[in-house]
Design a protein around this motif. Sequence first.
Motif, PDB file in Angstrom:
ATOM      1  N   GLU A 248       1.006 -11.816  14.822  1.00 29.32           N
ATOM      2  CA  GLU A 248       1.003 -10.378  15.092  1.00 29.32           C
ATOM      3  C   GLU A 248       2.409  -9.881  15.425  1.00 29.32           C
ATOM      4  O   GLU A 248       2.830  -8.808  14.978  1.00 29.32           O
ATOM      5  CB  GLU A 248       0.054 -10.080  16.252  1.00 29.32           C
ATOM      6  CG  GLU A 248      -0.016  -8.607  16.630  1.00 29.32           C
ATOM      7  CD  GLU A 248      -0.919  -8.367  17.825  1.00 29.32           C
ATOM      8  OE1 GLU A 248      -0.695  -7.379  18.534  1.00 29.32           O
ATOM      9  OE2 GLU A 248      -1.835  -9.179  18.057  1.00 29.32           O
ATOM     10  N   THR A 249       3.139 -10.670  16.200  1.00 29.85           N
ATOM     11  CA  THR A 249       4.514 -10.302  16.559  1.00 29.85           C
ATOM     12  C   THR A 249       5.390 -10.210  15.320  1.00 29.85           C
ATOM     13  O   THR A 249       6.183  -9.273  15.166  1.00 29.85           O
ATOM     14  CB  THR A 249       5.102 -11.332  17.542  1.00 29.85           C
ATOM     15  OG1 THR A 249       4.328 -11.329  18.746  1.00 29.85           O
ATOM     16  CG2 THR A 249       6.550 -11.012  17.871  1.00 29.85           C
ATOM     17  N   SER A 256       8.522  -2.652  12.090  1.00 28.61           N
ATOM     18  CA  SER A 256       9.576  -1.890  12.772  1.00 28.61           C
ATOM     19  C   SER A 256      10.881  -1.939  11.988  1.00 28.61           C
ATOM     20  O   SER A 256      11.610  -0.944  11.915  1.00 28.61           O
ATOM     21  CB  SER A 256       9.784  -2.417  14.192  1.00 28.61           C
ATOM     22  OG  SER A 256      10.175  -3.773  14.193  1.00 28.61           O
ATOM     23  N   ASP A 257      11.184  -3.081  11.364  1.00 29.93           N
ATOM     24  CA  ASP A 257      12.383  -3.176  10.529  1.00 29.93           C
ATOM     25  C   ASP A 257      12.276  -2.241   9.327  1.00 29.93           C
ATOM     26  O   ASP A 257      13.257  -1.597   8.926  1.00 29.93           O
ATOM     27  CB  ASP A 257      12.588  -4.611  10.044  1.00 29.93           C
ATOM     28  CG  ASP A 257      13.032  -5.553  11.149  1.00 29.93           C
ATOM     29  OD1 ASP A 257      13.502  -5.060  12.186  1.00 29.93           O
ATOM     30  OD2 ASP A 257      12.898  -6.782  10.977  1.00 29.93           O
ATOM     31  N   PHE A 275       4.580   0.178  18.342  1.00 31.01           N
ATOM     32  CA  PHE A 275       3.500  -0.648  17.803  1.00 31.01           C
ATOM     33  C   PHE A 275       2.743  -1.415  18.888  1.00 31.01           C
ATOM     34  O   PHE A 275       1.690  -1.994  18.615  1.00 31.01           O
ATOM     35  CB  PHE A 275       4.053  -1.619  16.759  1.00 31.01           C
ATOM     36  CG  PHE A 275       4.641  -0.934  15.556  1.00 31.01           C
ATOM     37  CD1 PHE A 275       3.981   0.116  14.951  1.00 31.01           C
ATOM     38  CD2 PHE A 275       5.860  -1.329  15.034  1.00 31.01           C
ATOM     39  CE1 PHE A 275       4.514   0.760  13.851  1.00 31.01           C
ATOM     40  CE2 PHE A 275       6.404  -0.703  13.928  1.00 31.01           C
ATOM     41  CZ  PHE A 275       5.729   0.350  13.336  1.00 31.01           C
ATOM     42  N   ASP A 276       3.304  -1.460  20.087  1.00 34.97           N
ATOM     43  CA  ASP A 276       2.611  -2.129  21.190  1.00 34.97           C
ATOM     44  C   ASP A 276       1.754  -1.162  22.001  1.00 34.97           C
ATOM     45  O   ASP A 276       1.106  -1.558  22.971  1.00 34.97           O
ATOM     46  CB  ASP A 276       3.634  -2.806  22.115  1.00 34.97           C
ATOM     47  CG  ASP A 276       4.246  -4.044  21.475  1.00 34.97           C
ATOM     48  OD1 ASP A 276       3.540  -4.710  20.699  1.00 34.97           O
ATOM     49  OD2 ASP A 276       5.423  -4.336  21.743  1.00 34.97           O
ATOM     50  N   PRO A 280      -3.745   6.035  18.031  1.00 35.23           N
ATOM     51  CA  PRO A 280      -4.463   6.211  16.756  1.00 35.23           C
ATOM     52  C   PRO A 280      -3.579   6.688  15.605  1.00 35.23           C
ATOM     53  O   PRO A 280      -4.075   6.950  14.518  1.00 35.23           O
ATOM     54  CB  PRO A 280      -5.519   7.270  17.098  1.00 35.23           C
ATOM     55  CG  PRO A 280      -4.876   8.087  18.173  1.00 35.23           C
ATOM     56  CD  PRO A 280      -4.065   7.117  18.988  1.00 35.23           C
ATOM     57  N   THR A 281      -2.271   6.818  15.818  1.00 37.74           N
ATOM     58  CA  THR A 281      -1.378   7.288  14.757  1.00 37.74           C
ATOM     59  C   THR A 281      -0.681   6.114  14.079  1.00 37.74           C
ATOM     60  O   THR A 281      -0.554   5.028  14.644  1.00 37.74           O
ATOM     61  CB  THR A 281      -0.312   8.247  15.316  1.00 37.74           C
ATOM     62  OG1 THR A 281       0.480   7.548  16.287  1.00 37.74           O
ATOM     63  CG2 THR A 281      -0.966   9.454  15.954  1.00 37.74           C
ATOM     64  N   LYS A 282      -0.220   6.358  12.848  1.00 37.50           N
ATOM     65  CA  LYS A 282       0.503   5.349  12.081  1.00 37.50           C
ATOM     66  C   LYS A 282       1.672   5.985  11.347  1.00 37.50           C
ATOM     67  O   LYS A 282       1.631   7.164  11.001  1.00 37.50           O
ATOM     68  CB  LYS A 282      -0.409   4.705  11.021  1.00 37.50           C
ATOM     69  CG  LYS A 282      -1.416   3.712  11.521  1.00 37.50           C
ATOM     70  CD  LYS A 282      -2.139   3.105  10.319  1.00 37.50           C
ATOM     71  CE  LYS A 282      -3.173   2.086  10.740  1.00 37.50           C
ATOM     72  NZ  LYS A 282      -3.859   1.500   9.555  1.00 37.50           N
TER      73      LYS A 282
END
Length: 429
Positions: A248-249, A256-257, A275-276, A280-282
């Motif tokens: 997951e990490t 993120s990259d 991301f941590d 509910p957003t992406k």
Amino acid sequence: MLKCDGSVIGIKSALEKPIESIFSGPAGSLVGASFLTGNDSCAVIDVGGTSTDISVIKDGVPEMSEMGAVVGGWKTRVKAIKMETSAMGGDSHIWVKDGKLNVGPRRVIPLCRAADLYPDFLELLKINPMPTKTLIGMNFQPTTFFTRTEYEAMGLNDLEQELLDSISSSPTSLRELRSRMGRYPSTRILDSLIQKRLVQCIGFTSTDALHVLGDYTACNVEAAEVGAEYLGSLCKRTGEEFAKYVKETFAKNMASDLISFFLEGIPGEEIRKIFDIDCPTKFKVDIPVVLIGGPVVAYKDILGSIIDAEIIVPEYSDVGNATGALAAKGVRRVDFLIRPASMAAPDWEYYVFSEKGRQSFYEYKDAIKYARETGQSMVMQYMEDAGLDPDHVEIDVKKDEIVPEGWDFPMETKIRIMGVGTRLIDEEA
């Protein structure tokens, strides 16, 4: 051969300018990903053993870096693809300190691989003791071993030589080093020997995590499981839970990259924090995201749960680089800058600046004609030198002008001639 801008180069030109071959590996993966998926526009996440590279291709042409290729902090001024690189690869060292998982930056031999390379390693790993809390760090892990390489040692001080003599060509544990030296080795000296490539480290990696989860089982699964149990105990997780945490990490770091690549100026570490958060957003990526390298298929679903994008893992994703070398296009960009020789008499004489130097013309139309004809000639010469079929070359001319109010002719004209040539690929190759 490939250049670092993703285009092909002839042998003669490569010998004249070998510097242009740097970063040809990531460039090959970018072009290969586009070819394997049939997408002229896509983002590519290329996961290697040491690092992960992010790059983008648009309309069949790699996006270029305005800064040029930067190597070790040095600006080479060589045109290269725009690329975001992080020290996170399949062989990056996974280690735990104070309950926190750390990734890299060192590349190590995965435990699962070491168990295949060294017959006694698995048993050594099983009986390896847990370092005390005060010792635990990157070099002091229950999963850490060291081996001596075949490089010749030169110019070592006494402490470095003592430690090197205590490390054998087979996996050597910290406990063995303490027994041989009468004390634990210095982290600083270990780092020095590793940096000098005299010592190779063995440790837990994301590849081991994938072995534990059954996503990739090319090497010894049991060694990976033992390592996961060790490190999991340091952060109050079972071995399987720890492996999932590592996976997951890695996926979140990839995401993120990728987003950092598009949002210039915003550090990936800041995006990573988002991301941590249970939110509910992406982030949405409008072009396909192609994964290249090794067992990247293991990250497809989890990456798709983190960002809103079409995630593609093409067949033969593990040879994207080699495919890129075969499928690469010839891309040649030639830029011209046209300005009046004198601002006091702007319509009297014009200078044309290009890589061929400065040329002078009394008529603006002649300056434009020179730029167009010279640019197209340079493009076609490049294609010929690269061995590309001139009948499969497309040339695009882009012109931008700055015309001040009251002027009859532009104060500045920029002309870019860009040619794209393709070469036929034998389908059976």
